[in-house]
Motif scaffolding. Structure first.
Motif, PDB file in Angstrom:
ATOM      1  N   PHE A  37       0.510  -2.132 -11.949  1.00 16.57           N
ATOM      2  CA  PHE A  37       1.382  -2.324 -10.807  1.00 16.57           C
ATOM      3  C   PHE A  37       1.980  -3.717 -10.898  1.00 16.57           C
ATOM      4  O   PHE A  37       1.461  -4.568 -11.635  1.00 16.57           O
ATOM      5  CB  PHE A  37       0.576  -2.179  -9.504  1.00 16.57           C
ATOM      6  CG  PHE A  37      -0.069  -0.836  -9.343  1.00 16.57           C
ATOM      7  CD1 PHE A  37      -1.241  -0.527 -10.007  1.00 16.57           C
ATOM      8  CD2 PHE A  37       0.492   0.127  -8.536  1.00 16.57           C
ATOM      9  CE1 PHE A  37      -1.836   0.719  -9.880  1.00 16.57           C
ATOM     10  CE2 PHE A  37      -0.102   1.383  -8.388  1.00 16.57           C
ATOM     11  CZ  PHE A  37      -1.264   1.670  -9.068  1.00 16.57           C
ATOM     12  N   ARG A  38       3.031  -3.974 -10.136  1.00 16.02           N
ATOM     13  CA  ARG A  38       3.599  -5.315 -10.131  1.00 16.02           C
ATOM     14  C   ARG A  38       4.157  -5.633  -8.751  1.00 16.02           C
ATOM     15  O   ARG A  38       4.523  -4.734  -7.985  1.00 16.02           O
ATOM     16  CB  ARG A  38       4.695  -5.449 -11.190  1.00 16.02           C
ATOM     17  CG  ARG A  38       5.942  -4.605 -10.927  1.00 16.02           C
ATOM     18  CD  ARG A  38       6.893  -4.696 -12.121  1.00 16.02           C
ATOM     19  NE  ARG A  38       8.114  -3.932 -11.903  1.00 16.02           N
ATOM     20  CZ  ARG A  38       9.046  -3.753 -12.833  1.00 16.02           C
ATOM     21  NH1 ARG A  38       8.900  -4.286 -14.047  1.00 16.02           N
ATOM     22  NH2 ARG A  38      10.138  -3.057 -12.547  1.00 16.02           N
ATOM     23  N   GLN A  39       4.192  -6.923  -8.469  1.00 19.22           N
ATOM     24  CA  GLN A  39       4.728  -7.390  -7.199  1.00 19.22           C
ATOM     25  C   GLN A  39       5.631  -8.582  -7.445  1.00 19.22           C
ATOM     26  O   GLN A  39       5.167  -9.635  -7.918  1.00 19.22           O
ATOM     27  CB  GLN A  39       3.611  -7.759  -6.224  1.00 19.22           C
ATOM     28  CG  GLN A  39       4.116  -8.087  -4.835  1.00 19.22           C
ATOM     29  CD  GLN A  39       2.999  -8.163  -3.820  1.00 19.22           C
ATOM     30  OE1 GLN A  39       1.829  -8.350  -4.147  1.00 19.22           O
ATOM     31  NE2 GLN A  39       3.354  -8.000  -2.548  1.00 19.22           N
ATOM     32  N   LYS A  43       8.774  -8.811  -2.358  1.00 23.06           N
ATOM     33  CA  LYS A  43       8.806  -7.351  -2.444  1.00 23.06           C
ATOM     34  C   LYS A  43       7.397  -6.781  -2.362  1.00 23.06           C
ATOM     35  O   LYS A  43       6.416  -7.475  -2.593  1.00 23.06           O
ATOM     36  CB  LYS A  43       9.482  -6.902  -3.737  1.00 23.06           C
ATOM     37  CG  LYS A  43      10.948  -7.289  -3.833  1.00 23.06           C
ATOM     38  CD  LYS A  43      11.588  -6.666  -5.050  1.00 23.06           C
ATOM     39  CE  LYS A  43      13.074  -6.990  -5.119  1.00 23.06           C
ATOM     40  NZ  LYS A  43      13.725  -6.369  -6.312  1.00 23.06           N
ATOM     41  N   GLU A  44       7.330  -5.503  -2.056  1.00 18.59           N
ATOM     42  CA  GLU A  44       6.042  -4.832  -2.029  1.00 18.59           C
ATOM     43  C   GLU A  44       5.569  -4.547  -3.456  1.00 18.59           C
ATOM     44  O   GLU A  44       6.371  -4.425  -4.386  1.00 18.59           O
ATOM     45  CB  GLU A  44       6.144  -3.524  -1.246  1.00 18.59           C
ATOM     46  CG  GLU A  44       6.409  -3.714   0.231  1.00 18.59           C
ATOM     47  CD  GLU A  44       6.320  -2.413   1.002  1.00 18.59           C
ATOM     48  OE1 GLU A  44       6.381  -2.457   2.241  1.00 18.59           O
ATOM     49  OE2 GLU A  44       6.185  -1.351   0.370  1.00 18.59           O
ATOM     50  N   ARG A  45       4.266  -4.413  -3.593  1.00 17.79           N
ATOM     51  CA  ARG A  45       3.713  -4.048  -4.891  1.00 17.79           C
ATOM     52  C   ARG A  45       4.157  -2.628  -5.245  1.00 17.79           C
ATOM     53  O   ARG A  45       4.179  -1.746  -4.393  1.00 17.79           O
ATOM     54  CB  ARG A  45       2.193  -4.136  -4.830  1.00 17.79           C
ATOM     55  CG  ARG A  45       1.494  -3.972  -6.144  1.00 17.79           C
ATOM     56  CD  ARG A  45       0.217  -4.790  -6.246  1.00 17.79           C
ATOM     57  NE  ARG A  45      -0.507  -4.903  -5.002  1.00 17.79           N
ATOM     58  CZ  ARG A  45      -1.446  -5.826  -4.786  1.00 17.79           C
ATOM     59  NH1 ARG A  45      -1.745  -6.693  -5.732  1.00 17.79           N
ATOM     60  NH2 ARG A  45      -2.080  -5.882  -3.636  1.00 17.79           N
ATOM     61  N   GLU A  46       4.509  -2.430  -6.512  1.00 18.01           N
ATOM     62  CA  GLU A  46       5.021  -1.134  -6.929  1.00 18.01           C
ATOM     63  C   GLU A  46       4.313  -0.644  -8.186  1.00 18.01           C
ATOM     64  O   GLU A  46       3.821  -1.422  -8.999  1.00 18.01           O
ATOM     65  CB  GLU A  46       6.529  -1.210  -7.206  1.00 18.01           C
ATOM     66  CG  GLU A  46       6.909  -2.103  -8.354  1.00 18.01           C
ATOM     67  CD  GLU A  46       8.407  -2.076  -8.667  1.00 18.01           C
ATOM     68  OE1 GLU A  46       9.163  -1.352  -7.976  1.00 18.01           O
ATOM     69  OE2 GLU A  46       8.821  -2.763  -9.607  1.00 18.01           O
ATOM     70  N   ALA A  96       7.418 -10.630 -12.181  1.00 14.04           N
ATOM     71  CA  ALA A  96       6.487 -10.235 -11.117  1.00 14.04           C
ATOM     72  C   ALA A  96       5.074 -10.646 -11.519  1.00 14.04           C
ATOM     73  O   ALA A  96       4.838 -11.032 -12.671  1.00 14.04           O
ATOM     74  CB  ALA A  96       6.532  -8.728 -10.894  1.00 14.04           C
ATOM     75  N   TYR A  98       1.658  -8.993 -12.328  1.00 17.48           N
ATOM     76  CA  TYR A  98       1.232  -7.675 -12.779  1.00 17.48           C
ATOM     77  C   TYR A  98      -0.270  -7.511 -12.552  1.00 17.48           C
ATOM     78  O   TYR A  98      -1.054  -8.405 -12.870  1.00 17.48           O
ATOM     79  CB  TYR A  98       1.572  -7.474 -14.242  1.00 17.48           C
ATOM     80  CG  TYR A  98       3.042  -7.191 -14.470  1.00 17.48           C
ATOM     81  CD1 TYR A  98       4.002  -8.183 -14.299  1.00 17.48           C
ATOM     82  CD2 TYR A  98       3.479  -5.915 -14.829  1.00 17.48           C
ATOM     83  CE1 TYR A  98       5.351  -7.914 -14.478  1.00 17.48           C
ATOM     84  CE2 TYR A  98       4.825  -5.633 -15.022  1.00 17.48           C
ATOM     85  CZ  TYR A  98       5.754  -6.656 -14.840  1.00 17.48           C
ATOM     86  OH  TYR A  98       7.092  -6.378 -15.019  1.00 17.48           O
ATOM     87  N   TYR A  99      -0.626  -6.355 -12.038  1.00 19.82           N
ATOM     88  CA  TYR A  99      -2.015  -6.034 -11.721  1.00 19.82           C
ATOM     89  C   TYR A  99      -2.388  -4.701 -12.365  1.00 19.82           C
ATOM     90  O   TYR A  99      -1.554  -3.800 -12.480  1.00 19.82           O
ATOM     91  CB  TYR A  99      -2.218  -5.886 -10.227  1.00 19.82           C
ATOM     92  CG  TYR A  99      -1.829  -7.061  -9.387  1.00 19.82           C
ATOM     93  CD1 TYR A  99      -0.521  -7.232  -8.957  1.00 19.82           C
ATOM     94  CD2 TYR A  99      -2.776  -8.000  -8.984  1.00 19.82           C
ATOM     95  CE1 TYR A  99      -0.160  -8.309  -8.164  1.00 19.82           C
ATOM     96  CE2 TYR A  99      -2.428  -9.075  -8.184  1.00 19.82           C
ATOM     97  CZ  TYR A  99      -1.121  -9.219  -7.786  1.00 19.82           C
ATOM     98  OH  TYR A  99      -0.776 -10.283  -6.997  1.00 19.82           O
ATOM     99  N   TRP A 114      -8.191  -5.184  -5.995  1.00 17.47           N
ATOM    100  CA  TRP A 114      -7.228  -5.881  -6.831  1.00 17.47           C
ATOM    101  C   TRP A 114      -7.859  -7.105  -7.490  1.00 17.47           C
ATOM    102  O   TRP A 114      -8.666  -7.789  -6.878  1.00 17.47           O
ATOM    103  CB  TRP A 114      -6.021  -6.312  -6.011  1.00 17.47           C
ATOM    104  CG  TRP A 114      -5.237  -5.165  -5.463  1.00 17.47           C
ATOM    105  CD1 TRP A 114      -5.222  -4.708  -4.180  1.00 17.47           C
ATOM    106  CD2 TRP A 114      -4.361  -4.309  -6.207  1.00 17.47           C
ATOM    107  NE1 TRP A 114      -4.393  -3.625  -4.073  1.00 17.47           N
ATOM    108  CE2 TRP A 114      -3.844  -3.350  -5.297  1.00 17.47           C
ATOM    109  CE3 TRP A 114      -3.951  -4.243  -7.533  1.00 17.47           C
ATOM    110  CZ2 TRP A 114      -2.944  -2.357  -5.683  1.00 17.47           C
ATOM    111  CZ3 TRP A 114      -3.063  -3.253  -7.919  1.00 17.47           C
ATOM    112  CH2 TRP A 114      -2.566  -2.315  -7.009  1.00 17.47           C
ATOM    113  N   GLN A 119       0.943 -13.448 -14.180  1.00 16.39           N
ATOM    114  CA  GLN A 119       2.356 -13.700 -13.894  1.00 16.39           C
ATOM    115  C   GLN A 119       3.211 -13.443 -15.132  1.00 16.39           C
ATOM    116  O   GLN A 119       2.920 -13.968 -16.217  1.00 16.39           O
ATOM    117  CB  GLN A 119       2.557 -15.134 -13.431  1.00 16.39           C
ATOM    118  CG  GLN A 119       4.013 -15.529 -13.211  1.00 16.39           C
ATOM    119  CD  GLN A 119       4.626 -14.872 -12.003  1.00 16.39           C
ATOM    120  OE1 GLN A 119       4.042 -14.878 -10.913  1.00 16.39           O
ATOM    121  NE2 GLN A 119       5.825 -14.308 -12.154  1.00 16.39           N
TER     122      GLN A 119
END
Length: 124
Positions: A37-39, A43-46, A96, A98-99, A114, A119
């Motif tokens: 996922f990334r944020q 913005k919201e995490r996507e 973003a 990244y997770y 999480w 980064q």
């Protein structure tokens, strides 16, 4: 419970590549689908990408399809379980944090805790 540590982020020019890693510990890691996922700022995490527990089927957001590749290593040694995200042809809009996380493939919903993320900054 799966513990996750992301790494591999950095600063790269547009068109460049990065490979992110997610080190996972926990005896049940190989039982879970995993996702990235990334944020981005403001913005919201996507959702970005996901991979089945077996490492077979993979799934991607339209914005990264054809440029990013997710893979995993379900080593028998639980200290070495890793999920990767190979990112090619990077664009500034990929910038973003990244997770990685365990993920529900039905709707790409993250179901674990999480980590700190890594980064990624893409300069134009």
């Amino acid at each position: 419970q799966v513990q996750l540590v992301e790494s591999g982020g950095g600063l790269v020019q547009a068109g460049g590549s990065l490979r992110l890693s997610c080190a996972a510990s926990g005896r049940t890691f190989s039982s879970y689908p995993m996702g990235w996922f990334r944020q981005a700022p403001g913005k919201e995490r996507e959702f970005v990408a996901a991979i089945s527990w077996s490492g077979g089927p993979t799934y991607y957001a339209d914005s990264v399809k054809g440029r990013f590749t997710i893979s995993r290593d379900n080593a028998k040694n639980t200290a070495k379980n890793t999920v990767y995200l190979q990112m090619n042809s990077l664009k500034p809009e990929d910038t973003a944090v990244y997770y990685c996380n365990t993920v529900r493939l039905l709707d790409y919903y993250a179901i674990g805790s999480w980590g700190q993320g890594t980064q990624v900054t893409v300069s134009s």
